[in-house]
Scaffold this active site. Sequence first.
Site, PDB file in Angstrom:
ATOM      1  N   ARG A  26     -21.773 -34.829 -39.299  1.00 28.16           N
ATOM      2  CA  ARG A  26     -21.373 -35.310 -38.155  1.00 28.16           C
ATOM      3  C   ARG A  26     -22.539 -36.224 -37.095  1.00 28.16           C
ATOM      4  NH1 ARG A  26     -22.063 -29.685 -38.705  1.00 28.16           N
ATOM      5  NH2 ARG A  26     -23.849 -28.551 -37.190  1.00 28.16           N
ATOM      6  N   ASP A  45     -24.362 -31.717 -25.661  1.00 26.42           N
ATOM      7  CA  ASP A  45     -24.885 -32.994 -26.209  1.00 26.42           C
ATOM      8  C   ASP A  45     -24.492 -34.079 -25.153  1.00 26.42           C
ATOM      9  OD1 ASP A  45     -24.919 -31.072 -28.020  1.00 26.42           O
ATOM     10  OD2 ASP A  45     -24.358 -32.775 -29.647  1.00 26.42           O
ATOM     11  N   ASP A  82     -30.389 -27.619 -36.894  1.00 31.84           N
ATOM     12  CA  ASP A  82     -29.390 -26.617 -36.372  1.00 31.84           C
ATOM     13  C   ASP A  82     -30.030 -25.282 -36.949  1.00 31.84           C
ATOM     14  OD1 ASP A  82     -27.172 -25.639 -35.698  1.00 31.84           O
ATOM     15  OD2 ASP A  82     -25.970 -25.954 -37.685  1.00 31.84           O
TER      16      ASP A  82
HETATM   17  C1  FRU Z   1     -25.095 -30.254 -31.381  1.00 27.52           C
HETATM   18  C2  FRU Z   1     -23.635 -30.322 -31.991  1.00 27.52           C
HETATM   19  C3  FRU Z   1     -23.162 -31.472 -32.758  1.00 27.52           C
HETATM   20  C4  FRU Z   1     -21.961 -31.437 -32.511  1.00 27.52           C
HETATM   21  C5  FRU Z   1     -21.314 -31.094 -31.058  1.00 27.52           C
HETATM   22  C6  FRU Z   1     -20.483 -30.170 -30.941  1.00 27.52           C
HETATM   23  O1  FRU Z   1     -25.412 -29.501 -30.385  1.00 27.52           O
HETATM   24  O2  FRU Z   1     -23.565 -29.090 -32.653  1.00 27.52           O
HETATM   25  O3  FRU Z   1     -23.743 -31.403 -34.057  1.00 27.52           O
HETATM   26  O4  FRU Z   1     -21.265 -32.729 -32.862  1.00 27.52           O
HETATM   27  O5  FRU Z   1     -22.698 -30.303 -30.872  1.00 27.52           O
HETATM   28  O6  FRU Z   1     -20.303 -29.847 -29.630  1.00 27.52           O
END
Ligand code: FRU
Length: 549
Positions: free
Chosen positions: A145, A22, A238
């Site tokens: 998160r 990300d 997700d």
């Molecule tokens: C999205 C994610 C977020 C998390 C991060 C971990 O791709 O899963 O939810 O904070 O990547 O790398």
Amino acid sequence: NSMLSWQRTAFHFQPPNNWMNDPNGPLYYKGYYHLFYQWNPDSAVWGNITWGHAVSRDLIHWLHLPLAMVPDHWYDINGVWTGSATQLPDGRIVMLYTGATTESVQVQNLAEPADPNDPLLLHWAKSEANPVLVPPPGVGLTDFRDPTTAWRSPADSSWRITIGSKNPDHAGLALVYKTDDFLNYDLLPTLLHVVSGTGMWECVDFYPVATDPAIQVGLETSTPPGAGVKHVLKASLDDDRNDYYAIGTYDGEGADTWTPDNAEIDVGIGLRYDYGKFYASKTFYDPVGRRRVLWGWIGETDSERSDILKGWASVQSIPRTVLLDTKTGSNLLQWPVVEVENLRMHGKKFNDIVISPGSVMPLDVGKATQLDIEAVFEVDTLATSKSITGETGAATYSCDMGAGAVGRGLLGPFGLLVLADDDLLERTAIFFYLIKGVNGNLTTFFCQDELSSSKANDLVKRVYGSLVPVLDGENLALRILVDHSIVESFAQGGRTCITSRVYPTKAIYESARIFLFNNATNIQAMRRRRTVEDRCTQRRASKALNAVL
Ligand code: FRU
């Protein structure tokens, strides 16, 4: 691995090596755009997540900087995960991010620049108060998160952030917290929004857009709701790994809730930023360009084995300006930031090309590994009016059914082939497919076909796409960015976007070509007026920034 090094992109953002996911905390500060990103310093697969960091003057040429944050406290020892920046009115920057604790619980942490006078923001100080937020009662310890940029409540000017989660019934949702100091937070009793069946919402984003066609600039995140303002809510699902958004109204004076304009195209069940490979995106407000800029993580679609061989995985999308489409009122417009156009070196124009049904025509732009293509298609109205109505209803077509670009329909597919070799053994097709309904109206699909993009056999190859709104009197317009192993396409000024990762084995270096094709059986004289901008910016673009710095 030099054998695969051609797959590295030239003008998309990539770290020097290893795994990236990300985009994190994008912001503009003292003359520099900052991009942080999820990075594994040790390998080309996900793990050991830290914050990589780079700066740029123009969002295109980047200087790679040392890691901004690493897992070094109990509250983020299992990963310094995704977060967002907020710039306070006094200039202070607060960075909120998710930490995975020693027990892998997801908590929110605060960090600030150690030296606010440093325009490069090299050092970050994690707060003594961390973690500043832990999962509230009823929320799963691993379902909490990716805090957003904060916005000011229009009611009492305290701050709000939202954090994605899901409930036990598998509804995706966004929690809202109130804070005055970014250290102490109150969970509000109401959710910003919830949509049943959508599962965990990662990387929620929430921002205002202007509805007035005369004011087409981006809006600062705290712009209050009211006349001339709508709010966009985005969630990364997700479950299906796509970014969904919806346009709606934020009630900032009442319960801090958001309501979609059209419940049938709500978050997670309606529009996507991109119908290809694009995830975990985040916007920021650029005060210099007065624009909202979107970054998205573009993963690989080759195998993990190939990623390890080549020593890296993932690129970021071209940063895209985001505006409300005031013509339709019901979708966003995404468009590559204008700075990309500075990379155009050799322009080539092809005017008034007519291509007959069932044919493929080369366009000579020389080596075609790095291109910025703009194409306009005029649909022969005679052909469309003659075409049989109601034979194939729009309701029954989708880009991923049938044969993709090699199928034959009455009014499609037609478009371009990029990253193609002379023999067309490899090619990625970007195409339109029109369908005339029983009512006589045309429906336009915009698709991207990867099925013949590569002879390699360790790839996920798909036909991506969706509907694209085309208004009365509009031609069909395409913008395509080609950059070695990525094809990023924008139809009708950015109403519908599709991104592909492709890995040709023959259509590389001097062998990469582009073609026009028309597989429609019933468009007798499709005139295509198009312009190709052949750019030849050198690779290792960040070197140029080194010179500027
Ligand atoms: C999205 C994610 C977020 C998390 C991060 C971990 O791709 O899963 O939810 O904070 O990547 O790398």
